[in-house]
Design a protein around this motif. Structure first.
Motif, PDB file in Angstrom:
ATOM      1  N   GLN A  55      91.505 -21.622   0.587  1.00 13.60           N
ATOM      2  CA  GLN A  55      92.241 -20.607  -0.189  1.00 13.60           C
ATOM      3  C   GLN A  55      91.294 -19.607  -0.841  1.00 13.60           C
ATOM      4  OE1 GLN A  55      95.743 -21.431  -2.285  1.00 13.60           O
ATOM      5  NE2 GLN A  55      96.125 -23.375  -1.279  1.00 13.60           N
ATOM      6  N   SER A  56      90.025 -20.007  -1.012  1.00 12.09           N
ATOM      7  CA  SER A  56      89.090 -19.088  -1.677  1.00 12.09           C
ATOM      8  C   SER A  56      88.184 -18.390  -0.666  1.00 12.09           C
ATOM      9  CB  SER A  56      88.228 -19.878  -2.668  1.00 12.09           C
ATOM     10  OG  SER A  56      87.524 -20.883  -1.956  1.00 12.09           O
ATOM     11  N   SER A  57      88.515 -18.474   0.649  1.00 15.00           N
ATOM     12  CA  SER A  57      87.638 -17.883   1.676  1.00 15.00           C
ATOM     13  C   SER A  57      87.423 -16.393   1.432  1.00 15.00           C
ATOM     14  CB  SER A  57      88.252 -18.051   3.068  1.00 15.00           C
ATOM     15  OG  SER A  57      88.210 -19.406   3.462  1.00 15.00           O
ATOM     16  N   MET A  88      98.266 -18.738  12.365  1.00 18.00           N
ATOM     17  CA  MET A  88      98.359 -17.974  11.120  1.00 18.00           C
ATOM     18  C   MET A  88      99.081 -16.663  11.435  1.00 18.00           C
ATOM     19  SD  MET A  88      94.415 -16.638  10.854  1.00 18.00           S
ATOM     20  CE  MET A  88      94.661 -15.812   9.307  1.00 18.00           C
ATOM     21  N   GLU A  89      99.269 -15.828  10.411  1.00 13.54           N
ATOM     22  CA  GLU A  89      99.952 -14.552  10.631  1.00 13.54           C
ATOM     23  C   GLU A  89      99.022 -13.378  10.366  1.00 13.54           C
ATOM     24  OE1 GLU A  89     103.369 -14.652   8.065  1.00 13.54           O
ATOM     25  OE2 GLU A  89     104.631 -15.560   9.621  1.00 13.54           O
ATOM     26  N   LEU A  90      99.207 -12.308  11.154  1.00 13.20           N
ATOM     27  CA  LEU A  90      98.533 -11.034  10.886  1.00 13.20           C
ATOM     28  C   LEU A  90      99.626 -10.057  10.467  1.00 13.20           C
ATOM     29  CD1 LEU A  90      96.277 -10.906  14.090  1.00 13.20           C
ATOM     30  CD2 LEU A  90      95.803 -12.032  11.902  1.00 13.20           C
ATOM     31  N   VAL A  91      99.381  -9.285   9.411  1.00 13.64           N
ATOM     32  CA  VAL A  91     100.439  -8.422   8.862  1.00 13.64           C
ATOM     33  C   VAL A  91      99.947  -6.975   8.750  1.00 13.64           C
ATOM     34  CG1 VAL A  91     102.051  -8.124   6.929  1.00 13.64           C
ATOM     35  CG2 VAL A  91     101.151 -10.395   7.442  1.00 13.64           C
ATOM     36  N   TRP A  92     100.832  -6.028   9.140  1.00 15.92           N
ATOM     37  CA  TRP A  92     100.519  -4.601   8.984  1.00 15.92           C
ATOM     38  C   TRP A  92     101.683  -3.899   8.287  1.00 15.92           C
ATOM     39  CZ3 TRP A  92      99.529  -7.379  13.424  1.00 15.92           C
ATOM     40  CH2 TRP A  92      98.196  -7.429  13.855  1.00 15.92           C
ATOM     41  N   PRO A 136      91.465 -13.748   4.316  1.00 16.71           N
ATOM     42  CA  PRO A 136      92.721 -14.497   4.394  1.00 16.71           C
ATOM     43  C   PRO A 136      93.347 -14.714   3.013  1.00 16.71           C
ATOM     44  CG  PRO A 136      90.854 -15.954   4.785  1.00 16.71           C
ATOM     45  CD  PRO A 136      90.293 -14.600   4.549  1.00 16.71           C
ATOM     46  N   LYS A 137      94.667 -14.594   2.956  1.00 19.59           N
ATOM     47  CA  LYS A 137      95.404 -14.926   1.727  1.00 19.59           C
ATOM     48  C   LYS A 137      96.358 -16.050   2.093  1.00 19.59           C
ATOM     49  CE  LYS A 137      94.716 -11.435  -1.466  1.00 19.59           C
ATOM     50  NZ  LYS A 137      94.554 -10.108  -0.970  1.00 19.59           N
ATOM     51  N   ILE A 147      96.377 -12.606   7.235  1.00 17.35           N
ATOM     52  CA  ILE A 147      95.405 -11.542   6.950  1.00 17.35           C
ATOM     53  C   ILE A 147      96.146 -10.216   7.107  1.00 17.35           C
ATOM     54  CG2 ILE A 147      93.295 -10.361   7.721  1.00 17.35           C
ATOM     55  CD1 ILE A 147      92.176 -13.021   8.620  1.00 17.35           C
ATOM     56  N   ALA A 148      96.039  -9.356   6.085  1.00 13.85           N
ATOM     57  CA  ALA A 148      96.677  -8.040   6.161  1.00 13.85           C
ATOM     58  C   ALA A 148      95.682  -7.040   6.742  1.00 13.85           C
ATOM     59  CB  ALA A 148      97.115  -7.605   4.775  1.00 13.85           C
TER      60      ALA A 148
END
Length: 699
Positions: free
Chosen positions: A57-59, A93-97, A120-121, A128-129
């Motif tokens: 979570q802190s990456s 995981m998800e990638l978001v735009w 990453p969040k 990752i946005a």
């Protein structure tokens, strides 16, 4: 040093006069050497590839190889976003735009290997946005998968389009310049002994690291070098002082010292006091000026050590002076010392800005003809009219409050400079003492006089105020006195803190006259009114003193047993420690109550917890240094020495100690750096002193 390094940055290809001007104004880059020593403050690490299952979570930013297995659009119009499912062999995981949705939905390729990069969040899984993306095939053939430097920046640099990529390009150009020579600046002996990498390699790898390991080695090398040269200057200054600055030899321990020691000391000296007096005696026996820093916590008995050093001066036919930063403190020293010397044939005088003209003329005359043995005072001692008959010792209390130029005025009161003892009750962490006062010898009084009980410290929230007032009443009934300290004088609209006058009114309601008497003291009062209120409290005519931090230094009221600090979260650690030192001066148990609101920042919590946990000034100073950094602690007068390019004296404490040990070792063997093996060190040292003189910053 290569000529190129000393040439103006404006001549470097791609810079020019306009950019050169902004670089100098904003980040101090004037010549090419400055650019070479303008180090990245972080790196984008594209040497490592992460698996989705490894993410924390802190990456920070990460790089992952995987494939997009599905794309969907969520929401309407402005609230719409594009979400892709990204998988590797360990998870998904998800990638978001949120922007460029139409173009992306047409150009992203499904089931094709990509390299993605971003922060990453975690929200019901990792995402990752707006990641940076590159097809794996293209990525393999590009040079982007290295560690990329990110340089410190400012708004003006950004406005002129000087980004960290621009600076990186400038550094690259400099390294590729014909005839650039990076000379070694350390001796072979040091390099071999510490397994350091060559200077040229270290600089190249700090700007363009090939791996984490090489970056670590390069960083260590340059941190060591920076700290080594500062220590070399400080240690050398100390050595030169001892060789060149002649002083008065106090050869005998005479009648005044012995009589005082045997008949006038009201208590047994502590082991620490005896040790420090011995260190001072060893110094002043020699015809070389003593330059010693005496550190000791509030109430550890520094004044007694100072007085006994003055008696050594008087026994050898010299005068002594003690300079304090405030009138209150000077007066207190005067009264305390006069009382201790009662019945002895020693004349003590007090000189302050407020001393009347007639008394002042008498003091000037008696000082010059030698009738005054000890002169105590404030900045007034520095005036040209103040002339001594033969000043042998100058003691400066709370020395960080005096500028270097002011202190130097005392040295010039004589043909030979007097011995110097600077005292501070603000413990200076060892790392800082080594860097800022490295040219002074340091003595520490690290134990309290017998019979002193450590002050008990507690942290209370505003909601517990009634209990606190109840405790105050109990203490006052026992005949004790109480301080209540506020951080502000007038209400600040932006901050919801109780201001002093509000506090005074509510305390007056809870502690009504005539049963209770209250003094009030703050910085906007006239000095005579302030002194009047202080006197009433010192004489026990008032039980409660409501004040701002004007009482931080030096007020000695042994009967005061409670210190309440309002809005304690707004004070720095050293201030809290100084304020607490105002109580606990008598034989009774004393208390310090830290009042605060419920909402506290992490730093405020750490400060208050540290105060509750320990009374050790040095431990508190180390925490303070960690929280605030060296510049804030030293104030502007001394922080110039600490404008470090790469080292951090807090985090790099161990490197600092290694650097100092090497500086001492080399100068012991070769004080003038004339041996052939120290040729490079001497050359670099001369360059440093010539181009960046730090001597004038030093005590």
């Amino acid at each position: 040093m290569s000529d190129i390094l000393q040439s103006s940055i404006a001549y470097l290809k791609g810079v020019g006069p306009a950019r050169a001007k902004v670089l100098e104004q904003e980040v101090g880059i004037k010549v090419c050497q400055d650019l070479l020593h303008f180090f990245p403050h972080r790196y984008i690490d594209k040497t490592r590839y992460y698996k989705i299952a490894e993410l924390q979570q802190s990456s920070a930013e990460v790089q992952i190889v995987g494939k997009i297995t599905g794309i969907r659009k969520i929401g309407q119009h402005r609230a719409s976003r594009l979400v892709a499912t990204f998988v590797d062999d360990t998870g998904k995981m998800e990638l978001v735009w949120f922007k460029g949705i139409k173009w992306l939905s047409e150009s992203l390729q499904l089931h094709t290997p990509y390299v993605i990069y971003g922060k990453p969040k975690y929200f019901k899984g990792f995402q990752i946005a707006h990641p940076e993306m590159e097809l794996l095939e293209a990525h393999k053939s590009s040079m982007q998968h290295l560690m990329q430097p990110v340089y410190p920046s400012t708004e003006k640099l950004q406005a002129k389009n000087i980004t960290h990529k621009t600076i990186s390009k400038m550094v690259q150009t400099l390294f590729l310049t014909q005839g650039l020579q990076l000379l070694e600046t350390l001796s072979e002996e040091i390099i071999e002994h510490l397994s350091l990498i060559p200077k040229g390699d270290a600089l190249l790898n700090l700007h363009f690291p090939k791996s984490q390991e090489l970056l670590a080695k390069s960083t260590y090398r340059m941190k060591f070098e920076e700290l080594f040269y500062i220590q070399l200057q400080l240690v050398r200054k100390n050595v030169i002082n001892k060789q060149k600055i002649k002083g008065y030899a106090f050869e005998q321990v005479g009648e005044h010292f012995t009589t005082f020691y045997n008949e006038h000391i009201p208590f047994e000296l502590t082991g620490a006091q005896k040790r420090v007096i011995k260190e001072i005696r060893t110094d002043v026996k020699n015809p070389v000026q003593m330059n010693r820093l005496l550190q000791g916590d509030v109430g550890s008995g520094k004044t007694m050590v100072a007085l006994m050093t003055m008696l050594l001066a008087i026994d050898n036919g010299y005068q002594a002076t003690l300079m304090a930063p405030t009138a209150i403190l000077a007066k207190q020293h005067y009264e305390g010392i006069s009382q201790l010397l009662e019945g002895m044939p020693i004349r003590v005088s007090l000189l302050m800005g407020s001393t009347k003209a007639k008394a002042r003329r008498e003091i000037h005359a008696d000082l010059e003809n030698g009738q005054i043995h000890i002169l105590i005072g404030t900045h007034a001692l520095l005036e040209d009219k103040v002339k001594f008959n033969n000043l042998g010792l100058a003691i400066i209390d709370e020395q960080h409050r005096f500028g270097v130029a002011q202190r130097a005025k005392l040295w010039r009161k004589n043909e030979l400079p007097p011995h110097i003892l600077v005292m501070t009750a603000t413990p200076i962490p060892r790392t800082l003492a080594m860097s800022v006062y490295g040219d002074l010898d340091v003595s520490v009084i690290d134990e309290l006089p017998p019979g002193r009980k450590p002050v008990k410290t507690v942290h209370k929230f505003d909601s517990q105020r009634l209990n606190v007032f109840h405790s105050i009443r109990q203490e006052i009934e026992k005949g004790r006195q109480v301080y209540i300290v506020y951080p502000l004088i007038q209400e600040s609209e932006a901050m919801d803190y109780k201001d002093l006058m509000d506090g005074y009114e509510s305390i007056s309601r809870d502690f009504p006259k005539p049963k209770y008497q209250i003094s009030i003291v703050h910085g906007q009062m006239k000095p005579e009114d302030k002194d009047y209120e202080m006197e009433r409290f010192v004489n026990g005519e008032t039980q409660i003193m409501v004040a701002t931090t004007v009482i931080e230094v030096g007020v000695n009221v042994p009967n005061a047993s409670v210190m309440i600090i309002e809005s304690a979260e707004r004070f720095g650690l050293s201030q809290l420690h100084q304020l607490r030192g105002r109580v606990g001066r008598g034989a009774e148990q004393s208390f310090c109550i830290l009042m605060s609101g419920v909402k506290l920042s992490e730093d405020s919590k750490t400060r208050l917890d540290t105060m509750v946990k320990t009374n050790d000034g040095f431990e508190i100073a180390e925490v303070d240094l960690r929280l605030r950094g060296p510049g804030d602690i030293m104030g502007t007068q001394q922080s110039g020495v600490l404008n470090l390019k790469i080292a951090d004296i807090v985090k790099d404490n161990q490197i600092l100690q290694v650097a100092r040990a090497w500086a001492q070792r080399i100068l012991k063997e070769d004080p003038d750096l004339q041996l052939p093996k120290h040729r490079m060190i001497n050359y670099a040292y001369q360059q440093l002193v010539q181009h960046k003189n730090i001597w004038n910053y030093i005590s």
